[in-house]
Design a protein around this motif. Structure first.
Motif, PDB file in Angstrom:
ATOM      1  N   ASP A 105       4.238  -3.221   5.179  1.00 17.04           N
ATOM      2  CA  ASP A 105       3.463  -3.276   3.938  1.00 17.04           C
ATOM      3  C   ASP A 105       3.031  -1.894   3.467  1.00 17.04           C
ATOM      4  O   ASP A 105       2.597  -1.736   2.325  1.00 17.04           O
ATOM      5  CB  ASP A 105       2.192  -4.124   4.132  1.00 17.04           C
ATOM      6  N   VAL A 106       3.097  -0.899   4.355  1.00 18.69           N
ATOM      7  CA  VAL A 106       2.559   0.431   4.064  1.00 18.69           C
ATOM      8  C   VAL A 106       3.680   1.459   4.027  1.00 18.69           C
ATOM      9  O   VAL A 106       4.490   1.542   4.950  1.00 18.69           O
ATOM     10  CB  VAL A 106       1.515   0.837   5.126  1.00 18.69           C
ATOM     11  N   VAL A 107       3.725   2.236   2.962  1.00 15.67           N
ATOM     12  CA  VAL A 107       4.646   3.367   2.878  1.00 15.67           C
ATOM     13  C   VAL A 107       3.849   4.600   2.490  1.00 15.67           C
ATOM     14  O   VAL A 107       2.769   4.511   1.919  1.00 15.67           O
ATOM     15  CB  VAL A 107       5.778   3.133   1.850  1.00 15.67           C
ATOM     16  N   CYS A 108       4.386   5.768   2.814  1.00 16.36           N
ATOM     17  CA  CYS A 108       3.741   7.033   2.472  1.00 16.36           C
ATOM     18  C   CYS A 108       4.607   7.805   1.492  1.00 16.36           C
ATOM     19  O   CYS A 108       5.838   7.794   1.590  1.00 16.36           O
ATOM     20  CB  CYS A 108       3.510   7.880   3.731  1.00 16.36           C
ATOM     21  N   ALA A 109       3.962   8.459   0.546  1.00 16.16           N
ATOM     22  CA  ALA A 109       4.668   9.336  -0.377  1.00 16.16           C
ATOM     23  C   ALA A 109       4.543  10.767   0.136  1.00 16.16           C
ATOM     24  O   ALA A 109       3.434  11.266   0.313  1.00 16.16           O
ATOM     25  CB  ALA A 109       4.068   9.221  -1.778  1.00 16.16           C
ATOM     26  N   GLY A 110       5.664  11.401   0.400  1.00 16.79           N
ATOM     27  CA  GLY A 110       5.630  12.764   0.928  1.00 16.79           C
ATOM     28  C   GLY A 110       6.151  13.770  -0.084  1.00 16.79           C
ATOM     29  O   GLY A 110       7.263  13.617  -0.598  1.00 16.79           O
ATOM     30  N   TYR A 111       5.364  14.773  -0.377  1.00 15.46           N
ATOM     31  CA  TYR A 111       5.795  15.816  -1.316  1.00 15.46           C
ATOM     32  C   TYR A 111       5.280  17.195  -0.901  1.00 15.46           C
ATOM     33  O   TYR A 111       5.340  18.150  -1.672  1.00 15.46           O
ATOM     34  CB  TYR A 111       5.299  15.507  -2.742  1.00 15.46           C
ATOM     35  N   GLY A 112       4.802  17.310   0.331  1.00 14.63           N
ATOM     36  CA  GLY A 112       4.284  18.592   0.814  1.00 14.63           C
ATOM     37  C   GLY A 112       5.320  19.695   0.813  1.00 14.63           C
ATOM     38  O   GLY A 112       4.989  20.874   0.625  1.00 14.63           O
ATOM     39  N   ASP A 113       6.595  19.322   1.006  1.00 18.34           N
ATOM     40  CA  ASP A 113       7.646  20.339   1.039  1.00 18.34           C
ATOM     41  C   ASP A 113       7.793  21.074  -0.290  1.00 18.34           C
ATOM     42  O   ASP A 113       8.309  22.194  -0.334  1.00 18.34           O
ATOM     43  CB  ASP A 113       8.978  19.691   1.406  1.00 18.34           C
ATOM     44  N   LEU A 114       7.334  20.468  -1.377  1.00 21.46           N
ATOM     45  CA  LEU A 114       7.416  21.107  -2.690  1.00 21.46           C
ATOM     46  C   LEU A 114       6.545  22.361  -2.756  1.00 21.46           C
ATOM     47  O   LEU A 114       6.772  23.244  -3.590  1.00 21.46           O
ATOM     48  CB  LEU A 114       6.987  20.130  -3.787  1.00 21.46           C
ATOM     49  N   PHE A 115       5.531  22.435  -1.887  1.00 22.59           N
ATOM     50  CA  PHE A 115       4.616  23.569  -1.865  1.00 22.59           C
ATOM     51  C   PHE A 115       4.999  24.611  -0.814  1.00 22.59           C
ATOM     52  O   PHE A 115       4.303  25.604  -0.657  1.00 22.59           O
ATOM     53  CB  PHE A 115       3.185  23.093  -1.589  1.00 22.59           C
ATOM     54  N   ARG A 116       6.092  24.358  -0.088  1.00 19.72           N
ATOM     55  CA  ARG A 116       6.506  25.282   0.963  1.00 19.72           C
ATOM     56  C   ARG A 116       7.535  26.269   0.419  1.00 19.72           C
ATOM     57  O   ARG A 116       8.400  25.899  -0.373  1.00 19.72           O
ATOM     58  CB  ARG A 116       7.106  24.506   2.139  1.00 19.72           C
TER      59      ARG A 116
ATOM     60  N   VAL B 137       0.847  -1.190   0.000  1.00 18.15           N
ATOM     61  CA  VAL B 137       0.000   0.000   0.000  1.00 18.15           C
ATOM     62  C   VAL B 137       0.886   1.245   0.000  1.00 18.15           C
ATOM     63  O   VAL B 137       1.803   1.356   0.808  1.00 18.15           O
ATOM     64  CB  VAL B 137      -0.927   0.033   1.240  1.00 18.15           C
ATOM     65  N   VAL B 138       0.613   2.159  -0.916  1.00 20.25           N
ATOM     66  CA  VAL B 138       1.290   3.451  -0.939  1.00 20.25           C
ATOM     67  C   VAL B 138       0.252   4.531  -0.652  1.00 20.25           C
ATOM     68  O   VAL B 138      -0.720   4.678  -1.389  1.00 20.25           O
ATOM     69  CB  VAL B 138       1.964   3.726  -2.297  1.00 20.25           C
ATOM     70  N   VAL B 139       0.434   5.267   0.438  1.00 21.95           N
ATOM     71  CA  VAL B 139      -0.497   6.315   0.841  1.00 21.95           C
ATOM     72  C   VAL B 139      -0.084   7.630   0.187  1.00 21.95           C
ATOM     73  O   VAL B 139       1.060   8.063   0.321  1.00 21.95           O
ATOM     74  CB  VAL B 139      -0.529   6.481   2.376  1.00 21.95           C
ATOM     75  N   VAL B 140      -1.011   8.245  -0.532  1.00 19.58           N
ATOM     76  CA  VAL B 140      -0.768   9.534  -1.182  1.00 19.58           C
ATOM     77  C   VAL B 140      -1.588  10.587  -0.437  1.00 19.58           C
ATOM     78  O   VAL B 140      -2.813  10.516  -0.416  1.00 19.58           O
ATOM     79  CB  VAL B 140      -1.166   9.490  -2.666  1.00 19.58           C
ATOM     80  N   HIS B 141      -0.924  11.552   0.182  1.00 22.59           N
ATOM     81  CA  HIS B 141      -1.618  12.545   0.999  1.00 22.59           C
ATOM     82  C   HIS B 141      -2.230  13.653   0.150  1.00 22.59           C
ATOM     83  O   HIS B 141      -1.966  13.768  -1.053  1.00 22.59           O
ATOM     84  CB  HIS B 141      -0.678  13.137   2.052  1.00 22.59           C
ATOM     85  N   GLY B 142      -3.023  14.499   0.783  1.00 21.02           N
ATOM     86  CA  GLY B 142      -3.645  15.623   0.106  1.00 21.02           C
ATOM     87  C   GLY B 142      -2.977  16.933   0.474  1.00 21.02           C
ATOM     88  O   GLY B 142      -1.777  16.966   0.779  1.00 21.02           O
ATOM     89  N   VAL B 143      -3.744  18.021   0.461  1.00 23.40           N
ATOM     90  CA  VAL B 143      -3.178  19.344   0.731  1.00 23.40           C
ATOM     91  C   VAL B 143      -2.925  19.526   2.230  1.00 23.40           C
ATOM     92  O   VAL B 143      -3.415  18.758   3.059  1.00 23.40           O
ATOM     93  CB  VAL B 143      -4.123  20.457   0.230  1.00 23.40           C
ATOM     94  N   GLY B 144      -2.150  20.549   2.541  1.00 23.06           N
ATOM     95  CA  GLY B 144      -1.928  20.908   3.938  1.00 23.06           C
ATOM     96  C   GLY B 144      -0.863  20.107   4.647  1.00 23.06           C
ATOM     97  O   GLY B 144      -0.824  20.080   5.877  1.00 23.06           O
ATOM     98  N   LYS B 145       0.017  19.439   3.917  1.00 18.36           N
ATOM     99  CA  LYS B 145       1.065  18.617   4.535  1.00 18.36           C
ATOM    100  C   LYS B 145       2.461  19.176   4.258  1.00 18.36           C
ATOM    101  O   LYS B 145       3.429  18.435   4.140  1.00 18.36           O
ATOM    102  CB  LYS B 145       0.968  17.183   4.001  1.00 18.36           C
ATOM    103  N   GLN B 146       2.569  20.508   4.178  1.00 22.45           N
ATOM    104  CA  GLN B 146       3.827  21.132   3.809  1.00 22.45           C
ATOM    105  C   GLN B 146       4.959  20.858   4.795  1.00 22.45           C
ATOM    106  O   GLN B 146       6.127  20.883   4.429  1.00 22.45           O
ATOM    107  CB  GLN B 146       3.663  22.650   3.674  1.00 22.45           C
ATOM    108  N   LEU B 147       4.616  20.618   6.059  1.00 27.02           N
ATOM    109  CA  LEU B 147       5.642  20.418   7.087  1.00 27.02           C
ATOM    110  C   LEU B 147       5.885  18.940   7.374  1.00 27.02           C
ATOM    111  O   LEU B 147       6.673  18.601   8.266  1.00 27.02           O
ATOM    112  CB  LEU B 147       5.245  21.140   8.380  1.00 27.02           C
TER     113      LEU B 147
END
Length: 224
Positions: free
Chosen positions: A59-70, A10-20
């Motif tokens: 089994d679970v990883v998260c994709a983080g890209y909020g810093d791209l919007f900071r 499972v790859v978790v893709v987050h939404g908005v508001g995760k810049q930090l």
């Protein structure tokens, strides 16, 4: 994900508001609830449990890209945006779509077509458009969905959504982060982001139908 490493289920893709946040900080806050919910469902369905093994933390990883919007060098995740900062086009249209949907779902929210002059009257000039933005923000922050959210956060969400669709380099960088978490051997890697882009494009067109802006918003196609 390195070649030869175990492939996440499972790859978790987050939404908005995760810049930090990063992929690593998101995992402990999201993975336990996901794992617990899936495993409860498996225990309740014997046939499903026969075909799927229980989820584990690995089994679970998260994709983080909020810093791209900071903003580079900023310690704050959300700039102090005001109504005047909502841009014409996609940001404004999406805000009105949220307002309409909130009014449909929550009887306590005044429908935008009943709020004073109506949408056409308020979009005639910039001062009136800003008044519409203020009314929309006021209506949304009174709903049960957004009552704990500030105006600045809502506006930042609009800007993140718009930037993802209108800034190709930023969009490519965010999608690259997701592909990295899928890994080269992931069975769902091929076409995964194409399907995500197609679903997002369809959702936007449904909420923005009739505005005349969706087709000009630079929304990525299924292959982008």
């Amino acid at each position: 994900m390195k070649q030869g490493a175990a492939v996440a289920r499972v790859v978790v893709v987050h939404g908005v508001g995760k810049q930090l946040d990063t992929a690593e900080t998101l995992h402990p806050s999201l993975a336990p609830a996901l794992i617990g919910g899936v495993n409860l469902a498996l225990r309740a369905d014997a046939r499903l449990a026969d075909t799927l093994p229980p989820l584990t933390p690995s089994d679970v990883v998260c994709a983080g890209y909020g810093d791209l919007f900071r903003r580079p060098g900023s310690r704050s995740g959300t700039p102090q945006y005001e109504a005047e900062d909502v841009a014409d086009g996609l940001e404004y249209d999406l805000l009105l779509a949220w307002w309409k949907e909130a009014a449909r779902l929550d009887p306590s929210v005044l429908d935008p077509t009943e709020a004073g002059r109506g949408l056409i009257g308020y979009t005639a000039s910039r001062p009136l458009r800003i008044a519409t933005v203020r009314r929309a923000l006021d209506a949304l922050t009174r709903t049960r969905f957004f009552k704990s959210v500030s105006d600045a956060f809502l506006i930042a969400a609009l800007k993140q959504f718009r930037r993802y669709f209108e800034e190709p380099r930023l969009r490519a960088a965010a999608r690259k982060r997701v592909l990295e978490r899928l890994g080269p051997g992931h069975p769902r890697r091929r076409g995964a982001l194409a399907r995500l882009g197609r679903h997002l494009r369809g959702a936007l067109l449904r909420t923005d139908r009739g505005s005349g802006h969706a087709g000009d918003a630079g929304i990525p196609t299924r292959n982008q």
